[in-house]
Design a protein around this motif. Sequence first.
Motif, short mmCIF file in Angstrom:
data_model
loop_
_atom_site.label_atom_id
_atom_site.label_comp_id
_atom_site.label_asym_id
_atom_site.label_seq_id
_atom_site.Cartn_x
_atom_site.Cartn_y
_atom_site.Cartn_z
N LEU B 96 16.86 54.63 2.68
CA LEU B 96 17.66 55.84 2.58
C LEU B 96 18.55 55.61 1.38
O LEU B 96 19.26 54.58 1.32
CB LEU B 96 18.53 56.00 3.84
CG LEU B 96 17.86 56.60 5.08
CD1 LEU B 96 18.60 56.18 6.34
CD2 LEU B 96 17.85 58.12 4.96
N VAL B 97 18.51 56.49 0.40
CA VAL B 97 19.30 56.29 -0.81
C VAL B 97 20.30 57.44 -0.97
O VAL B 97 19.91 58.61 -0.96
CB VAL B 97 18.40 56.26 -2.05
CG1 VAL B 97 19.21 55.98 -3.31
CG2 VAL B 97 17.30 55.20 -1.89
N CYS B 98 21.57 57.10 -1.11
CA CYS B 98 22.57 58.14 -1.32
C CYS B 98 22.55 58.57 -2.78
O CYS B 98 22.67 57.76 -3.69
CB CYS B 98 23.96 57.65 -0.96
SG CYS B 98 25.21 58.94 -1.23
N THR B 99 22.37 59.87 -2.97
CA THR B 99 22.24 60.38 -4.34
C THR B 99 23.59 60.47 -5.04
O THR B 99 23.64 60.71 -6.25
CB THR B 99 21.60 61.78 -4.33
OG1 THR B 99 22.30 62.61 -3.40
CG2 THR B 99 20.15 61.70 -3.93
N THR B 103 24.45 54.11 -2.41
CA THR B 103 24.28 53.25 -1.23
C THR B 103 22.83 53.25 -0.76
O THR B 103 22.17 54.30 -0.77
CB THR B 103 25.15 53.77 -0.06
OG1 THR B 103 26.52 53.62 -0.41
CG2 THR B 103 24.87 53.01 1.23
N TYR B 135 16.10 60.62 0.04
CA TYR B 135 17.27 60.77 -0.79
C TYR B 135 18.20 61.86 -0.25
O TYR B 135 17.74 62.93 0.12
CB TYR B 135 16.87 61.15 -2.22
CG TYR B 135 16.05 60.10 -2.92
CD1 TYR B 135 16.68 59.09 -3.66
CD2 TYR B 135 14.66 60.09 -2.84
CE1 TYR B 135 15.94 58.11 -4.29
CE2 TYR B 135 13.91 59.11 -3.47
CZ TYR B 135 14.55 58.13 -4.20
OH TYR B 135 13.82 57.15 -4.82
N GLY B 136 19.47 61.55 -0.23
CA GLY B 136 20.42 62.54 0.26
C GLY B 136 21.83 61.98 0.25
O GLY B 136 22.11 61.00 -0.45
N LEU B 137 22.70 62.59 1.04
CA LEU B 137 24.09 62.14 1.06
C LEU B 137 24.34 61.23 2.25
O LEU B 137 23.96 61.55 3.38
CB LEU B 137 25.03 63.35 1.13
CG LEU B 137 25.00 64.27 -0.10
CD1 LEU B 137 25.88 65.49 0.13
CD2 LEU B 137 25.44 63.52 -1.35
N CYS B 138 25.00 60.12 1.99
CA CYS B 138 25.33 59.20 3.07
C CYS B 138 26.54 59.76 3.83
O CYS B 138 27.20 60.69 3.35
CB CYS B 138 25.63 57.81 2.52
SG CYS B 138 27.21 57.71 1.65
#
Lengths: 143, 143
Positions: B96-99, B103, B135-138
């Motif tokens: 999971l990657v915070c864009t 993170t 990809y998205g917001l943590c």
Amino acid sequence: MKRVKKKLFSDFIARKGLKSTRQRDTILEFFLASDRHMSIEELYLKVRAKHPNIGYATVYRTLKLFAEAGLAREIQFGDGQTRYEHVNEGEHHDHLVCTRCGTIVEFENPVIEKLQDEVAKSHGFLIETHKMELYGLCPKCRK
Amino acid sequence: MKRVKKKLFSDFIARKGLKSTRQRDTILEFFLASDRHMSIEELYLKVRAKHPNIGYATVYRTLKLFAEAGLAREIQFGDGQTRYEHVNEGEHHDHLVCTRCGTIVEFENPVIEKLQDEVAKSHGFLIETHKMELYGLCPKCRK
DNA sequence: GATGTTTATGAAAATCACTTTCATTACCAT
DNA sequence: ATGGTAATGAAAGTGATTTTCATAAACATC
């Protein structure tokens, strides 16, 4: 289909106050006639074969425009080349990539998508996009 | 764990007829002590802080060796930097990657893996590896 | 331990795949 | 036709590796 994409692009051009040019029309023509996954270089070479006067930078910039206009999408398969694939409204797909011959097959799987959302939710993430690629040997390369 | 990895590497070195050097030992030490996802640049900077005499090229080459030896794996998150993550035997995970803040959270999901295998099989592919990133917001960046 | 043969290292140069710059053209709304 | 932007092509610039090459370190073997 091509007609729809062309309209999509000309509308985008108009909306943004950009200009319609011979080069952009030509590049769009070649992009629409191409395989679904083209690198800048590949498209540039195809275009240049018929239109030696069109430069790499123009192809590069135009492909970016296509992406902005929503008719192409950048993808990376980890081989150091950015590729552009065709975008069809409401369609999302993932890829099977042959590690020997480079063949790319698209697929969709709603169940996996749903599970991805659940995973994200369980970690408190708000998903925007995702990427999923399965690498292996295609039927031909397995012999 | 570190012990195991070191042995893995020294065995690899021996098997390949390569040489054990101070630099390689140092770099391995720093790699094992590091976060799970390091770019060459990041590791180089950490190493250089204590060992100003070790060059970028050596870090670069050594990381490639780690990958060959099976204790690291190259990954790309599309930000133009190649990263190396730790490989633990029999373990596979996705990201999971915070864009916004970058993170990276790891996760595993056997159900998705099984579905991926089924998709591959239905297309006649023999899967070697796969890559899945969401990809998205943590949680923090969603505020 | 000295020696010879290989492999490794570091600094610098070269690559690669874009990206940007800039002088010149082409569009297009007057 | 023309004036004001936007677009183009060639070339220069970037950023992240990747390779080259002279020098230094390993690791047998004397």
